[in-house]
Design a protein around this motif. Structure first.
Motif, PDB file in Angstrom:
ATOM      1  N   GLY A 168       0.812  -1.210   0.000  1.00 21.31           N
ATOM      2  CA  GLY A 168       0.000   0.000   0.000  1.00 21.31           C
ATOM      3  C   GLY A 168       0.841   1.254   0.000  1.00 21.31           C
ATOM      4  O   GLY A 168       0.568   2.206  -0.753  1.00 21.31           O
ATOM      5  N   SER A 169       1.899   1.284   0.809  1.00 17.14           N
ATOM      6  CA  SER A 169       2.762   2.454   0.889  1.00 17.14           C
ATOM      7  C   SER A 169       3.493   2.683  -0.428  1.00 17.14           C
ATOM      8  O   SER A 169       3.615   3.827  -0.903  1.00 17.14           O
ATOM      9  CB  SER A 169       3.765   2.265   2.027  1.00 17.14           C
ATOM     10  N   SER A 170       3.977   1.607  -1.062  1.00 16.05           N
ATOM     11  CA  SER A 170       4.694   1.733  -2.320  1.00 16.05           C
ATOM     12  C   SER A 170       3.796   2.275  -3.427  1.00 16.05           C
ATOM     13  O   SER A 170       4.200   3.166  -4.189  1.00 16.05           O
ATOM     14  CB  SER A 170       5.260   0.365  -2.729  1.00 16.05           C
ATOM     15  N   LEU A 171       2.587   1.775  -3.521  1.00 14.12           N
ATOM     16  CA  LEU A 171       1.658   2.244  -4.550  1.00 14.12           C
ATOM     17  C   LEU A 171       1.245   3.693  -4.305  1.00 14.12           C
ATOM     18  O   LEU A 171       1.157   4.495  -5.239  1.00 14.12           O
ATOM     19  CB  LEU A 171       0.419   1.340  -4.583  1.00 14.12           C
ATOM     20  N   ALA A 172       0.990   4.025  -3.044  1.00 12.33           N
ATOM     21  CA  ALA A 172       0.595   5.394  -2.724  1.00 12.33           C
ATOM     22  C   ALA A 172       1.703   6.371  -3.079  1.00 12.33           C
ATOM     23  O   ALA A 172       1.464   7.428  -3.692  1.00 12.33           O
ATOM     24  CB  ALA A 172       0.231   5.499  -1.245  1.00 12.33           C
ATOM     25  N   PHE A 175       2.077   7.431  -6.692  1.00  9.68           N
ATOM     26  CA  PHE A 175       1.097   8.401  -7.182  1.00  9.68           C
ATOM     27  C   PHE A 175       1.088   9.678  -6.336  1.00  9.68           C
ATOM     28  O   PHE A 175       0.079  10.377  -6.253  1.00  9.68           O
ATOM     29  CB  PHE A 175      -0.298   7.766  -7.190  1.00  9.68           C
ATOM     30  N   ASP A 176       2.252   9.957  -5.711  1.00  8.91           N
ATOM     31  CA  ASP A 176       2.425  11.180  -4.919  1.00  8.91           C
ATOM     32  C   ASP A 176       1.385  11.300  -3.812  1.00  8.91           C
ATOM     33  O   ASP A 176       0.838  12.375  -3.553  1.00  8.91           O
ATOM     34  CB  ASP A 176       2.370  12.425  -5.835  1.00  8.91           C
ATOM     35  N   ALA A 177       1.104  10.194  -3.163  1.00 10.74           N
ATOM     36  CA  ALA A 177       0.163  10.191  -2.037  1.00 10.74           C
ATOM     37  C   ALA A 177       0.815   9.446  -0.876  1.00 10.74           C
ATOM     38  O   ALA A 177       1.907   8.883  -1.005  1.00 10.74           O
ATOM     39  CB  ALA A 177      -1.143   9.531  -2.447  1.00 10.74           C
ATOM     40  N   LYS A 178       0.153   9.482   0.258  1.00 11.32           N
ATOM     41  CA  LYS A 178       0.643   8.769   1.437  1.00 11.32           C
ATOM     42  C   LYS A 178      -0.443   7.833   1.947  1.00 11.32           C
ATOM     43  O   LYS A 178      -1.633   8.123   1.831  1.00 11.32           O
ATOM     44  CB  LYS A 178       1.038   9.758   2.544  1.00 11.32           C
ATOM     45  N   VAL A 235      -8.134  -2.318   3.300  1.00 14.32           N
ATOM     46  CA  VAL A 235      -8.396  -1.033   2.650  1.00 14.32           C
ATOM     47  C   VAL A 235      -7.823   0.069   3.530  1.00 14.32           C
ATOM     48  O   VAL A 235      -8.093   0.120   4.737  1.00 14.32           O
ATOM     49  CB  VAL A 235      -9.909  -0.810   2.436  1.00 14.32           C
ATOM     50  N   PHE A 236      -6.994   0.942   2.917  1.00  8.93           N
ATOM     51  CA  PHE A 236      -6.407   2.094   3.611  1.00  8.93           C
ATOM     52  C   PHE A 236      -6.982   3.397   3.039  1.00  8.93           C
ATOM     53  O   PHE A 236      -7.311   3.468   1.852  1.00  8.93           O
ATOM     54  CB  PHE A 236      -4.882   2.139   3.408  1.00  8.93           C
ATOM     55  N   ASP A 237      -7.103   4.383   3.894  1.00  6.51           N
ATOM     56  CA  ASP A 237      -7.362   5.748   3.416  1.00  6.51           C
ATOM     57  C   ASP A 237      -6.119   6.265   2.721  1.00  6.51           C
ATOM     58  O   ASP A 237      -5.002   5.824   3.012  1.00  6.51           O
ATOM     59  CB  ASP A 237      -7.729   6.662   4.589  1.00  6.51           C
ATOM     60  N   LEU A 238      -6.310   7.243   1.815  1.00  6.80           N
ATOM     61  CA  LEU A 238      -5.189   7.861   1.105  1.00  6.80           C
ATOM     62  C   LEU A 238      -5.108   9.333   1.468  1.00  6.80           C
ATOM     63  O   LEU A 238      -6.123  10.050   1.430  1.00  6.80           O
ATOM     64  CB  LEU A 238      -5.341   7.712  -0.421  1.00  6.80           C
ATOM     65  N   ASP A 239      -3.941   9.768   1.836  1.00 11.17           N
ATOM     66  CA  ASP A 239      -3.694  11.197   2.045  1.00 11.17           C
ATOM     67  C   ASP A 239      -3.037  11.750   0.784  1.00 11.17           C
ATOM     68  O   ASP A 239      -1.896  11.408   0.473  1.00 11.17           O
ATOM     69  CB  ASP A 239      -2.776  11.415   3.265  1.00 11.17           C
ATOM     70  N   VAL A 240      -3.787  12.590   0.066  1.00  9.13           N
ATOM     71  CA  VAL A 240      -3.299  13.114  -1.214  1.00  9.13           C
ATOM     72  C   VAL A 240      -2.808  14.544  -1.020  1.00  9.13           C
ATOM     73  O   VAL A 240      -3.444  15.361  -0.330  1.00  9.13           O
ATOM     74  CB  VAL A 240      -4.427  13.091  -2.276  1.00  9.13           C
ATOM     75  N   LYS A 241      -1.666  14.888  -1.625  1.00 11.91           N
ATOM     76  CA  LYS A 241      -1.093  16.229  -1.498  1.00 11.91           C
ATOM     77  C   LYS A 241      -1.953  17.228  -2.235  1.00 11.91           C
ATOM     78  O   LYS A 241      -2.489  16.963  -3.294  1.00 11.91           O
ATOM     79  CB  LYS A 241       0.328  16.230  -2.086  1.00 11.91           C
TER      80      LYS A 241
END
Length: 241
Positions: A168-172, A175-178, A235-241
């Motif tokens: 999950g961390s690698s994919l996020a 795409f410039d997300a966390k 399923v994780f939430d995504l923190d998008v910049k």
């Protein structure tokens, strides 16, 4: 009628989405997997003793005597009573039919099934030789197991969770997300697989006269590898910049 159908479709779609396991906000769903290999270090051996006699009591006594001789010799293999199951016994009549189809009683068969856990695989061959020497009729099955199976299952589950986080961390990050907080754990599975089937030839050994002769060299039984595997869908939430 057309408007009613469209309304029903929209209502159904809204209902399905609201009951989905996925959040309304940005998210990522991944499956983490892991495997651990282990060599078996214990064997669970299933045995059978059977006797046919004219009288039911004689058949039972013969079986009991042979089982008692077997139990008396387990100490030299460091097998205590906690590692032995030998409580059940069954007796049943045997019939045959004469030329005029008349049923006649031939005698009675007594049967006992035993289960023994051997904690030192180096003694497996010697143990089987001993069992046959005291007139145990059949070695029905041998299960090779890992004594630390519960611990290995916990470890492989933890590795599957770690793998899900890393994926999950690698994919996020790609795409410039966390990766955000965990939203749901949808499913998990934990399996154990014995590789190679190396013991298929000794799953059932029936005693015959030729098998009672001492072999020229000890039997060799290849150990299977035990593979513990686990998977977790999260399923994780995504923190998008």
């Amino acid at each position: 009628m057309k408007y009613l159908s469209m309304f029903a479709l929209l209502a159904f779609s809204s209902f399905s989405y609201s009951n989905s396991s996925l959040p309304n906000n940005r998210h990522i769903s991944v499956v983490g997997t892991a495997q651990l290999k282990a060599k078996p270090d214990i064997a669970v051996i299933h045995l059978e003793v059977e006797s046919f006699k004219t009288k039911s009591a004689d058949a039972k006594k013969d079986v009991d005597d042979r089982v008692n001789n077997f139990l008396d010799g387990l100490a030299k293999f460091k097998i205590d009573e906690d590692n032995v199951s030998a409580s059940s016994i069954s007796t049943q009549p045997n019939y045959s039919y004469s030329n005029n189809d008349k049923r006649e009683l031939d005698g009675y068969t007594a049967n006992r099934n035993l289960k023994v856990t051997l904690n030192d695989l180096k003694n497996l061959n010697a143990f089987m030789d001993f069992a046959l020497s005291v007139q145990i009729d059949e070695i029905r099955n041998i299960e090779l197991k890992a004594s630390q199976a519960d611990k290995l299952k916990d470890e492989v589950n933890a590795l599957a969770v770690k793998n899900a986080k890393e994926k999950g961390s690698s994919l996020a990050n790609a795409f410039d997300a966390k990766l955000g907080k965990i939203y749901s754990i949808n499913s998990t599975s934990n399996n154990k697989l014995n590789r190679y089937g190396a013991n298929s030839d000794i799953e059932r050994i029936e005693v015959t006269g030729s098998r009672m002769n001492k072999p020229s060299s000890p039997g060799r039984y290849l150990q299977e590898n035990i593979v513990f595997s686990a998977s977790v869908s999260v399923v994780f939430d995504l923190d998008v910049k």
